[in-house]
Design a protein around this motif. Structure first.
Motif, PDB file in Angstrom:
ATOM      1  N   HIS A 259      -4.541  -1.941  -9.399  1.00 21.06           N
ATOM      2  CA  HIS A 259      -3.826  -0.781  -8.859  1.00 21.06           C
ATOM      3  C   HIS A 259      -4.831   0.263  -8.378  1.00 21.06           C
ATOM      4  CE1 HIS A 259      -0.571   2.262  -8.743  1.00 21.06           C
ATOM      5  NE2 HIS A 259      -1.474   3.081  -9.213  1.00 21.06           N
TER       6      HIS A 259
ATOM      7  N   VAL B 219      -7.288   6.893  -1.494  1.00 28.08           N
ATOM      8  CA  VAL B 219      -6.922   7.856  -2.530  1.00 28.08           C
ATOM      9  C   VAL B 219      -8.166   8.240  -3.335  1.00 28.08           C
ATOM     10  CG1 VAL B 219      -5.488   8.249  -4.577  1.00 28.08           C
ATOM     11  CG2 VAL B 219      -4.596   6.906  -2.675  1.00 28.08           C
TER      12      VAL B 219
ATOM     13  N   THR C  63       1.942   6.665  -6.806  1.00 24.11           N
ATOM     14  CA  THR C  63       0.851   7.565  -7.171  1.00 24.11           C
ATOM     15  C   THR C  63       1.287   9.021  -7.054  1.00 24.11           C
ATOM     16  OG1 THR C  63      -0.826   5.993  -6.464  1.00 24.11           O
ATOM     17  CG2 THR C  63      -1.498   8.292  -6.602  1.00 24.11           C
ATOM     18  N   ARG C  64       1.945   9.340  -5.948  1.00 24.14           N
ATOM     19  CA  ARG C  64       2.409  10.718  -5.775  1.00 24.14           C
ATOM     20  C   ARG C  64       3.381  11.111  -6.881  1.00 24.14           C
ATOM     21  NH1 ARG C  64       2.171   9.317  -0.215  1.00 24.14           N
ATOM     22  NH2 ARG C  64       4.334   8.643  -0.214  1.00 24.14           N
TER      23      ARG C  64
ATOM     24  N   SER D 216      -2.990   9.485 -12.027  1.00 26.85           N
ATOM     25  CA  SER D 216      -1.829   8.599 -11.987  1.00 26.85           C
ATOM     26  C   SER D 216      -1.861   7.576 -13.117  1.00 26.85           C
ATOM     27  CB  SER D 216      -1.741   7.895 -10.632  1.00 26.85           C
ATOM     28  OG  SER D 216      -2.755   6.914 -10.504  1.00 26.85           O
TER      29      SER D 216
ATOM     30  N   GLU E  40      -7.316  11.562  -8.222  1.00 24.55           N
ATOM     31  CA  GLU E  40      -5.880  11.309  -8.134  1.00 24.55           C
ATOM     32  C   GLU E  40      -5.511   9.983  -8.789  1.00 24.55           C
ATOM     33  OE1 GLU E  40      -4.611  13.619  -4.074  1.00 24.55           O
ATOM     34  OE2 GLU E  40      -5.554  11.650  -3.859  1.00 24.55           O
ATOM     35  N   ILE E  41      -6.380   8.990  -8.628  1.00 23.31           N
ATOM     36  CA  ILE E  41      -6.144   7.696  -9.277  1.00 23.31           C
ATOM     37  C   ILE E  41      -6.166   7.879 -10.795  1.00 23.31           C
ATOM     38  CG2 ILE E  41      -7.011   5.351  -9.618  1.00 23.31           C
ATOM     39  CD1 ILE E  41      -8.239   5.535  -6.806  1.00 23.31           C
TER      40      ILE E  41
ATOM     41  N   LEU F 248      -5.494   1.478  -4.482  1.00 24.89           N
ATOM     42  CA  LEU F 248      -5.393   2.888  -4.110  1.00 24.89           C
ATOM     43  C   LEU F 248      -6.683   3.379  -3.476  1.00 24.89           C
ATOM     44  CD1 LEU F 248      -3.509   4.366  -7.196  1.00 24.89           C
ATOM     45  CD2 LEU F 248      -2.601   3.992  -4.903  1.00 24.89           C
ATOM     46  N   ARG F 249      -7.812   2.965  -4.068  1.00 27.96           N
ATOM     47  CA  ARG F 249      -9.105   3.378  -3.530  1.00 27.96           C
ATOM     48  C   ARG F 249      -9.285   2.852  -2.118  1.00 27.96           C
ATOM     49  NH1 ARG F 249     -12.386   7.582  -3.971  1.00 27.96           N
ATOM     50  NH2 ARG F 249     -14.588   7.037  -3.859  1.00 27.96           N
TER      51      ARG F 249
ATOM     52  N   LEU G 241       2.499   1.755  -3.397  1.00 26.38           N
ATOM     53  CA  LEU G 241       1.516   2.259  -4.351  1.00 26.38           C
ATOM     54  C   LEU G 241       1.275   3.745  -4.144  1.00 26.38           C
ATOM     55  CD1 LEU G 241      -1.151  -0.595  -4.463  1.00 26.38           C
ATOM     56  CD2 LEU G 241       0.183   0.261  -6.386  1.00 26.38           C
ATOM     57  N   ALA G 242       1.194   4.160  -2.891  1.00 27.54           N
ATOM     58  CA  ALA G 242       0.981   5.577  -2.606  1.00 27.54           C
ATOM     59  C   ALA G 242       2.151   6.409  -3.093  1.00 27.54           C
ATOM     60  CB  ALA G 242       0.777   5.772  -1.098  1.00 27.54           C
TER      61      ALA G 242
ATOM     62  N   ARG H  33       0.829  -1.204   0.000  1.00 29.14           N
ATOM     63  CA  ARG H  33       0.000   0.000   0.000  1.00 29.14           C
ATOM     64  C   ARG H  33       0.866   1.258   0.000  1.00 29.14           C
ATOM     65  NH1 ARG H  33      -2.028   3.233   4.011  1.00 29.14           N
ATOM     66  NH2 ARG H  33      -4.011   4.265   3.621  1.00 29.14           N
TER      67      ARG H  33
END
Length: 199
Positions: free
Chosen positions: A163, A172, A136-137, A180, A176-177, A167-168, A132-133, A129
């Protein structure tokens, strides 16, 4: 093989829990595995996402649990809303004297090895997790630098859909998803609703 998965070694009741995310999904595979594990009662939530705050039958299971009981699930993914919730549940069960068995991951927290495996899996899930964050950033920064905030392609691969779901689950926002992944919010929402993607 963890020998403690044998139901004859349990000292209290074995309460099974199964969950399917949509009404169209079939819980028969989970129930068959729980039956083989030797359960005394079964609690099933239909059409309830793993991220849902309220799960009626799971809430009933938690209320019915007594010290010495064992919660049996087909997979840890059926049990919790996410990594943090899974760790919290593990701590709660331990404090109440309740064991946890997952038939898929071959985990039984009544054994030292089972407790170790549970802790390791929870830690690995948290690391996934976090990674992934981070990605994403980084993806959002690149997207902003290039002036991208969504758009094509409209279809996502299975990896991209997983993915998006992870993220959800981690909180997130859809916008934003989408940024990305380089797609629209509508594409993200469709991907999250597709059968077999929801956790």
């Amino acid at each position: 093989m963890n020998e403690k998965l044998n139901p004859t070694t349990a000292s209290g009741r074995r309460l099974g829990y199964a969950r399917v995310s949509t009404d169209a999904q079939d819980e028969s595979l989970q129930i068959a595995a729980l039956d083989r594990a030797g359960i005394d009662a079964l609690y099933v939530d239909h059409g309830v996402s793993g991220t849902a705050t309220s799960r009626p039958r799971f809430d009933a299971l938690l209320t019915d649990l007594r010290e010495g009981d064992t919660v049996v699930v087909y997979s840890l993914s059926r049990l919790s809303r996410g990594t943090k919730h899974l760790i919290e549940l593990g701590d709660t069960f331990e404090a109440r004297g309740i064991d946890l068995v997952s038939t898929t991951e071959q985990i039984d927290t009544s054994t030292a090895m089972g407790r170790f495996m549970f802790t390791m899996l929870a830690a690995l899930a948290q690391m996934e997790r976090d990674l992934l964050a981070e990605r994403t950033r980084a993806g959002l920064e690149v997207a902003r630098a290039q002036g991208r905030f969504g758009g094509r392609p409209e279809k996502l691969t299975m990896d991209q859909r997983r993915h998006a779901q992870l993220l959800r689950n981690g909180g997130v926002r859809a916008e934003e998803i989408a940024a990305s992944l380089g797609c629209s919010r509508a594409t993200v929402y469709r991907a999250l609703q597709e059968k077999g993607v929801s956790a």
